[in-house]
Write an enzyme that holds these catalytic residues in place. Structure first.
Site, short mmCIF file in Angstrom:
data_model
loop_
_atom_site.label_atom_id
_atom_site.label_comp_id
_atom_site.label_asym_id
_atom_site.label_seq_id
_atom_site.Cartn_x
_atom_site.Cartn_y
_atom_site.Cartn_z
CG ASP A 1 3.96 -8.34 18.86
OD1 ASP A 1 4.21 -7.63 17.87
OD2 ASP A 1 2.94 -8.21 19.58
CE LYS B 1 0.97 -8.11 14.80
NZ LYS B 1 1.52 -6.80 15.09
CG LEU C 1 6.92 16.64 -7.07
CD1 LEU C 1 7.89 17.31 -8.02
CD2 LEU C 1 6.09 17.71 -6.33
N GLY D 1 -3.12 13.32 -7.34
CA GLY D 1 -4.20 12.33 -7.32
C GLY D 1 -5.06 12.49 -6.09
N GLY E 1 -2.45 8.37 1.99
CA GLY E 1 -3.11 7.59 3.04
C GLY E 1 -2.00 6.92 3.83
CB CYS F 1 3.70 7.46 8.17
SG CYS F 1 4.41 5.96 8.84
CE LYS G 1 1.60 6.77 13.53
NZ LYS G 1 2.86 7.03 14.21
C1 UDX Z 1 5.92 6.87 4.64
C2 UDX Z 1 7.30 7.51 4.40
O1 UDX Z 1 7.57 7.59 3.00
C3 UDX Z 1 8.37 6.74 5.13
O2 UDX Z 1 9.63 7.36 4.97
C4 UDX Z 1 7.94 6.72 6.58
O3 UDX Z 1 8.89 6.32 7.43
C5 UDX Z 1 6.64 5.98 6.73
O4 UDX Z 1 5.67 6.71 6.00
P1 UDX Z 1 4.51 4.88 3.58
O5 UDX Z 1 3.36 5.47 4.37
O6 UDX Z 1 4.77 3.43 3.69
O7 UDX Z 1 5.88 5.62 3.97
O8 UDX Z 1 4.22 5.19 2.04
P2 UDX Z 1 4.68 6.28 0.96
O9 UDX Z 1 5.29 5.59 -0.18
O10 UDX Z 1 5.45 7.36 1.59
O11 UDX Z 1 3.25 6.83 0.47
C6 UDX Z 1 2.35 7.49 1.37
C7 UDX Z 1 1.10 7.92 0.65
O12 UDX Z 1 1.36 9.00 -0.23
C8 UDX Z 1 0.45 6.83 -0.19
O13 UDX Z 1 -0.94 6.84 0.01
C9 UDX Z 1 0.77 7.22 -1.62
O14 UDX Z 1 -0.19 6.77 -2.52
C10 UDX Z 1 0.77 8.74 -1.50
N1 UDX Z 1 1.60 9.41 -2.52
C11 UDX Z 1 2.95 9.18 -2.58
C12 UDX Z 1 1.01 10.30 -3.41
O15 UDX Z 1 -0.19 10.54 -3.37
N2 UDX Z 1 1.80 10.93 -4.33
C13 UDX Z 1 3.15 10.72 -4.42
O16 UDX Z 1 3.80 11.34 -5.28
C14 UDX Z 1 3.74 9.81 -3.51
#
Ligand code: UDX
Length: 452
Positions: A30, A35, A272, A275, A279, A282, A285
């Site tokens: 890095d 870090k 599913l 709420g 956020g 990923c 973006k």
């Molecule tokens: C995501 C993807 O799941 C992962 O495969 C990818 O490579 C990176 O992005 P991450 O952002 O770490 O992972 O979290 P994730 O568990 O997917 O949740 C994303 C957001 O969706 C969170 O804010 C979570 O609270 C929200 N969420 C998730 C919901 O609102 N409802 C759901 O049923 C599931």
């Protein structure tokens, strides 16, 4: 095998820890000296459950450095796992990616190096990275032209369960236009594909995990798989949130509806939960990058666009609900439970709590907040934003006109709600995640309201 990983964020560090754990020799690079200094001292710059333990156990196979000259020569596989943050246009910033490609081109020296794009990069980046590496090779003083191939190996790991997702993945996707690259990556991932490693005691192998499917394909398809997977998950959440709005009007229970449709194996139960919406680094973006890519080809993606709009609307619905309950927001005090974008992480990127806090502050509300892990990071990254932060939920509840559950940390499920209700000026709880027990909270003297 000898592996170098460029970037020690969530993806790079997790990948490095797992590959070192299954027996490879991994050099993590890095350019951020702080870090690397922290990692050399055994400190981890991010919060990810069990990562400290795994790094510790795999330490004999790990090196940390800021120098390309140290990490790259001799590496058979070089992963690029740098950040690709969004730019104002929605397209990702590829500056770190291009720096990494040049660094690799200047320093690789093996017989055949496989350069792997692990970061989520726009479709076509494999070719682009290849051309940057070739350009850097041509400028080398030693006149050598080492052989290499570029592959795409998207990550599907979720923060909070990143190690589990890396050691026991649903699938591994490898995109490569050169068969030799696929062979190298197949050998690299063999212990995970065949599940031949001894699981760490603190990350047991789930009983239903057998051999992991490998999908080998071309570069462009692998790149699109990553974006399409995230867009699909994002729209699954937005779909349930859209149905949630209707459920509220017709008097249906959206959690039951989600369970009911999820039991259909064609739909599946995950993602599913209705709420306040998604956020994190990923979904926002990647959906916006996908729309930007489609735009370059003169295409619209109306379904993906709708998923994004619904997600924005969910944040506004928090304010609307509070307005409906409290009638006047100006001068009120509202407490947020949870700042991180989801439980088990300290990541605040696109965290709903930040947007909600700002919307409330703009309406003249005094905002307090608690988070079990992310308070310090919030202070560092956002000052306080005018939010009164506290390590104590009771302190947050004191004098509040409403509490909003923003992040469904486990510990919020079993709070002493009776005591909290007594501390509040107005005992309203808005459950933004359908995570709390309505009956229990009602018995404790709270008015329970949910977003559905
Ligand atoms: C995501 C993807 O799941 C992962 O495969 C990818 O490579 C990176 O992005 P991450 O952002 O770490 O992972 O979290 P994730 O568990 O997917 O949740 C994303 C957001 O969706 C969170 O804010 C979570 O609270 C929200 N969420 C998730 C919901 O609102 N409802 C759901 O049923 C599931």
């Amino acid at each position: 095998m000898r592996v170098a990983i460029i970037g020690t964020g969530y993806v790079g560090l997790t990948t490095g820890a797992c590959l070192a754990f299954v027996g490879h020799s991994v050099s993590c690079l890095d350019t951020d000296e702080c870090k690397i200094k922290a990692l050399l001292a055994g400190k981890i710059p991010i919060y990810e459950p069990k990562l400290e333990e795994l790094l510790d156990e795999a330490r004999h196979n790990l090196q940390f450095t800021t120098s390309y000259a140290e990490a790259i020569p001799g590496a058979e596989v070089v992963f690029i796992a740098v950040g690709t943050p969004p730019t104002p246009s929605g397209a990702p910033n590829l500056e770190f990616l291009s720096q990494a490609a040049r660094g690799i081109g200047q320093h690789m020296n093996g017989d055949f190096t496989v350069v792997v794009n692990k970061s989520t990069v726009p479709i076509g980046s494999g070719n682009w990275v290849g051309s940057l590496i070739r350009e850097a090779c041509e400028q080398r003083q030693d006149g050598s032209a080492p052989e290499f191939a570029v592959a795409s190996n998207p990550e599907f790991l979720r923060e909070g369960t990143a190690l589990h997702d890396s050691l026991y993945p649903d699938r591994i996707v490898i995109g490569a236009d050169e068969p030799r690259a696929l062979e190298v990556l197949y050998s690299l991932y063999r212990p995970i594909l065949d599940q031949t490693f001894n699981p760490p005691t603190y990350l047991e192998r789930p009983e239903d995990v057998g051999a992991v499917p490998l999908l080998s394909t071309d570069l462009a398809s692998a790149e699109l798989i990553k974006y399409a997977a995230n867009a699909f998950l994002a729209l699954k959440i937005s779909f349930i949130n859209e149905i949630g709005l209707l459920a509220e009007r017709v008097g249906a229970n959206i959690s039951e509806v989600g369970r009911g449709i999820g039991l259909d194996s064609r739909i599946g139960p995950r993602f599913l939960s209705a709420g306040i919406g998604w956020g994190g680094s990923c979904f926002g973006k990647d959906t916006s990058a996908l729309i930007a890519t489609a735009g370059e080809y003169g295409l619209n993606l109306p379904i993906v666009e709708a998923a994004r709009k619904i997600n924005c609307r969910q944040r506004d619905r928090v304010v609307e609900k509070l307005l409906y309950e409290l009638k006047i927001l100006k001068g009120r005090m509202i407490g947020l439970l949870g700042l991180a974008f989801k439980p088990n992480t300290d990541d605040l990127r696109e965290a709903p709590a930040i947007e909600i806090a700002q919307k409330l502050i703009d309406r003249g509300v005094r905002v307090k907040a608690h988070d079990p892990i992310a308070l310090e990071k919030f202070r560092r990254e956002h000052g306080t934003m005018g939010v009164q932060l506290s390590e104590n939920v009771c302190e947050v509840a004191e004098g509040c006109d409403a509490l909003v559950l923003v992040t469904e940390w486990n510990e919020y499920r079993d709070l002493d709600w009776e005591a909290l209700a007594k501390k509040m000026r107005n005992p309203v709880i808005l459950d933004g995640r359908h995570a709390l027990d309505r009956d229990k909270l009602t018995r404790a003297g709270l008015r329970y309201v949910s977003i559905s």
